[in-house]
Motif scaffolding. Structure first.
Motif, PDB file in Angstrom:
ATOM      1  N   SER A 290       0.845  -1.184   0.000  1.00  0.00           N
ATOM      2  CA  SER A 290       0.000   0.000   0.000  1.00  0.00           C
ATOM      3  C   SER A 290       0.876   1.228   0.000  1.00  0.00           C
ATOM      4  O   SER A 290       1.858   1.296   0.730  1.00  0.00           O
ATOM      5  N   SER A 291       0.546   2.186  -0.804  1.00  0.00           N
ATOM      6  CA  SER A 291       1.276   3.451  -0.804  1.00  0.00           C
ATOM      7  C   SER A 291       0.320   4.617  -0.979  1.00  0.00           C
ATOM      8  O   SER A 291       0.725   5.683  -1.373  1.00  0.00           O
ATOM      9  N   SER A 292      -0.969   4.401  -0.695  1.00  0.00           N
ATOM     10  CA  SER A 292      -1.959   5.458  -0.897  1.00  0.00           C
ATOM     11  C   SER A 292      -1.896   6.519   0.186  1.00  0.00           C
ATOM     12  O   SER A 292      -2.323   7.638  -0.016  1.00  0.00           O
ATOM     13  N   ASP A 293      -1.384   6.141   1.374  1.00  0.00           N
ATOM     14  CA  ASP A 293      -1.310   7.088   2.475  1.00  0.00           C
ATOM     15  C   ASP A 293       0.068   6.979   3.110  1.00  0.00           C
ATOM     16  O   ASP A 293       0.300   6.125   3.939  1.00  0.00           O
ATOM     17  N   ASN A 322       8.888   2.555  -5.930  1.00  0.00           N
ATOM     18  CA  ASN A 322       8.913   3.568  -6.975  1.00  0.00           C
ATOM     19  C   ASN A 322       7.872   4.654  -6.717  1.00  0.00           C
ATOM     20  O   ASN A 322       8.147   5.860  -6.858  1.00  0.00           O
ATOM     21  N   GLU A 323       6.659   4.239  -6.294  1.00  0.00           N
ATOM     22  CA  GLU A 323       5.611   5.231  -6.015  1.00  0.00           C
ATOM     23  C   GLU A 323       5.969   6.069  -4.795  1.00  0.00           C
ATOM     24  O   GLU A 323       5.730   7.291  -4.770  1.00  0.00           O
ATOM     25  N   ALA A 324       6.555   5.435  -3.787  1.00  0.00           N
ATOM     26  CA  ALA A 324       6.942   6.176  -2.590  1.00  0.00           C
ATOM     27  C   ALA A 324       8.025   7.204  -2.897  1.00  0.00           C
ATOM     28  O   ALA A 324       7.975   8.343  -2.405  1.00  0.00           O
ATOM     29  N   LEU A 371      18.174   1.356  -5.269  1.00  0.00           N
ATOM     30  CA  LEU A 371      17.990   2.076  -4.013  1.00  0.00           C
ATOM     31  C   LEU A 371      19.274   2.002  -3.207  1.00  0.00           C
ATOM     32  O   LEU A 371      19.806   0.916  -2.952  1.00  0.00           O
ATOM     33  N   GLU A 372      19.788   3.175  -2.795  1.00  0.00           N
ATOM     34  CA  GLU A 372      21.050   3.208  -2.068  1.00  0.00           C
ATOM     35  C   GLU A 372      20.888   2.503  -0.720  1.00  0.00           C
ATOM     36  O   GLU A 372      19.887   2.679  -0.017  1.00  0.00           O
TER      37      GLU A 372
END
Length: 396
Positions: A290-293, A322-324, A371-372
């Motif tokens: 989930s990345s909506s909130d 990616n979305e975050a 991602l580092e």
């Protein structure tokens, strides 16, 4: 004495009436009278045959009952069955010994291959640390040699799998013998010694099954350990080959077990992702994203449940991260190895090890995605609500 007088009279009368020659013949014979009158009911010989019972028998001593004569005799049907089962058990035990020796031989070969591999790696790392030229042929040769050793290790996995299959087949044979032995207790025509021997054979089969289970555990551990070892060292070789090509030392790969010293996570790992619905809770899907909130505080971005051997988590994790990053380019992440607390201490320890290994796998995936690593904080935690080991990715 009337019967005696009557017998004498009859004898005299018979003698007077007989001719002279007949009388002479009679005198020459055994002179057995033709009629005997007596007051005895039966002759002695007949009386002995008729009135022979009951008689008083001799007293039997306890030592006679326990004499070995009671236990003598030929082999029974059950005894023959025990002989067949014992013969089959000896064959099964021979197979188990052969499998165990083969496994030990493979393990010893792998130990030598691992030693040769680390000798090559140590030479390369030492030279890189001291300084070398790009594409040094000596280091390239060592690199090729180490890759060959890893390939030899990889080939042994198939052999370990074959040993596992053979062990399972032998376990089936031993289980059949155990059932056959227990069924023999109900066979008719057994003596006491047969059941004693059956108990001994049953215990031997049970011990053999325990040994077979131990062999199976050992070979499965060898398969898991070798597979994990190969996966980690191939990552190290990939980094090392780049270092050899450039003549520079890049350090160890992420496969160096970063979670071995990870701290405990300070937070709530039981919280579900923001858009985690009740319908999703009933789903068998191992991936929860989930990345909506993502506004404010630490939020669960992904929950990977490793409840089966092959969990395809890469694509959902990539999309979530990616979305975050699109919404929060400077976001940091917590990667948490979550262990269930159900079961005894040994089971919890095993699940903890599995959770950390799975978390290392996810960490390598994230770094391969670009991602580092310095943006990822690693930790571990325990969750009483978890039914299997999990890896949680939190965004903060």
């Amino acid at each position: 004495m009337k019967h005696i007088t009557l017998v004498a009279a009859l004898l005299v009368t018979s003698a007077l009436s007989m001719p002279h020659n007949a009388l002479a013949a009679t005198n020459n014979s055994a002179q057995v009278p033709s009629l005997i009158i007596t007051n005895d009911p039966l002759p002695a010989s007949l009386r002995g045959a008729i009135y022979s019972k009951p008689v008083q028998v001799r007293a039997i001593q306890p030592s006679e009952v326990m004499n070995r004569d009671y236990y003598t005799g030929g082999q029974t049907i059950v005894g023959q069955k025990i002989g067949q089962i014992s013969s089959n058990l000896a064959m099964v035990q021979g197979k188990v010994e052969s499998i165990a020796n083969n496994i030990r031989g493979l393990e010893q070969n792998n130990e030598r291959r691992a030693a040769n591999y680390y000798a090559d790696i140590a030479t390369i790392n030492t030279q890189l640390h001291s300084g070398t030229t790009p594409g040094n042929p000596r280091l390239v040769s060592r690199l090729n040699s180490s890759e060959a050793h890893l390939e030899d290790l990889n080939n042994t996995i198939a052999q370990f799998n074959a040993m596992a299959v053979d062990s399972s087949a032998v376990a089936s044979e031993a289980s059949f013998l155990l059932e056959e032995t227990r069924a023999a207790y109900n066979l008719s025509g057994a003596v006491e010694e047969d059941h004693v021997h059956l108990a001994q054979v049953e215990d031997s089969i049970t011990n053999t099954l325990t040994i077979i289970q131990r062999v199976l555990n050992n070979v499965n551990d060898d398969i898991t350990r070798t597979s994990t070892y190969l996966s980690s060292e191939r990552e190290n070789l990939r980094i090392l080959s780049l270092a050899v090509a450039n003549g520079d030392f890049y350090g160890r790969s992420l496969a160096s077990r970063p979670f071995s010293g990870a701290p405990a996570y300070q937070g709530n790992v039981s919280a579900q992702p923001a858009s985690y619905s009740a319908a999703q809770q009933q789903s068998a899907e191992p991936m929860r994203v989930s990345s909506s909130d993502l506004s404010g505080g630490s939020r669960p971005l992904a929950k990977i449940r490793f409840d089966r051997a092959d969990v395809n988590y890469e694509e959902p994790v990539y999309l979530a991260v990616n979305e975050a990053l699109k919404r929060y380019p400077n976001a940091r992440f917590d990667l948490i190895a979550v262990t269930p607390t159900q079961g005894n201490a040994a089971q919890v320890a095993i699940e903890s090890t599995k959770a950390r290994r799975n978390a290392e796998k996810v960490l390598r995936t994230l770094t391969q995605m670009g991602l580092e690593q310095d943006r990822i904080d690693i930790a571990y935690s325990e969750d009483a609500n978890a039914v299997s080991n999990e890896v949680h990715l939190m965004v903060k």
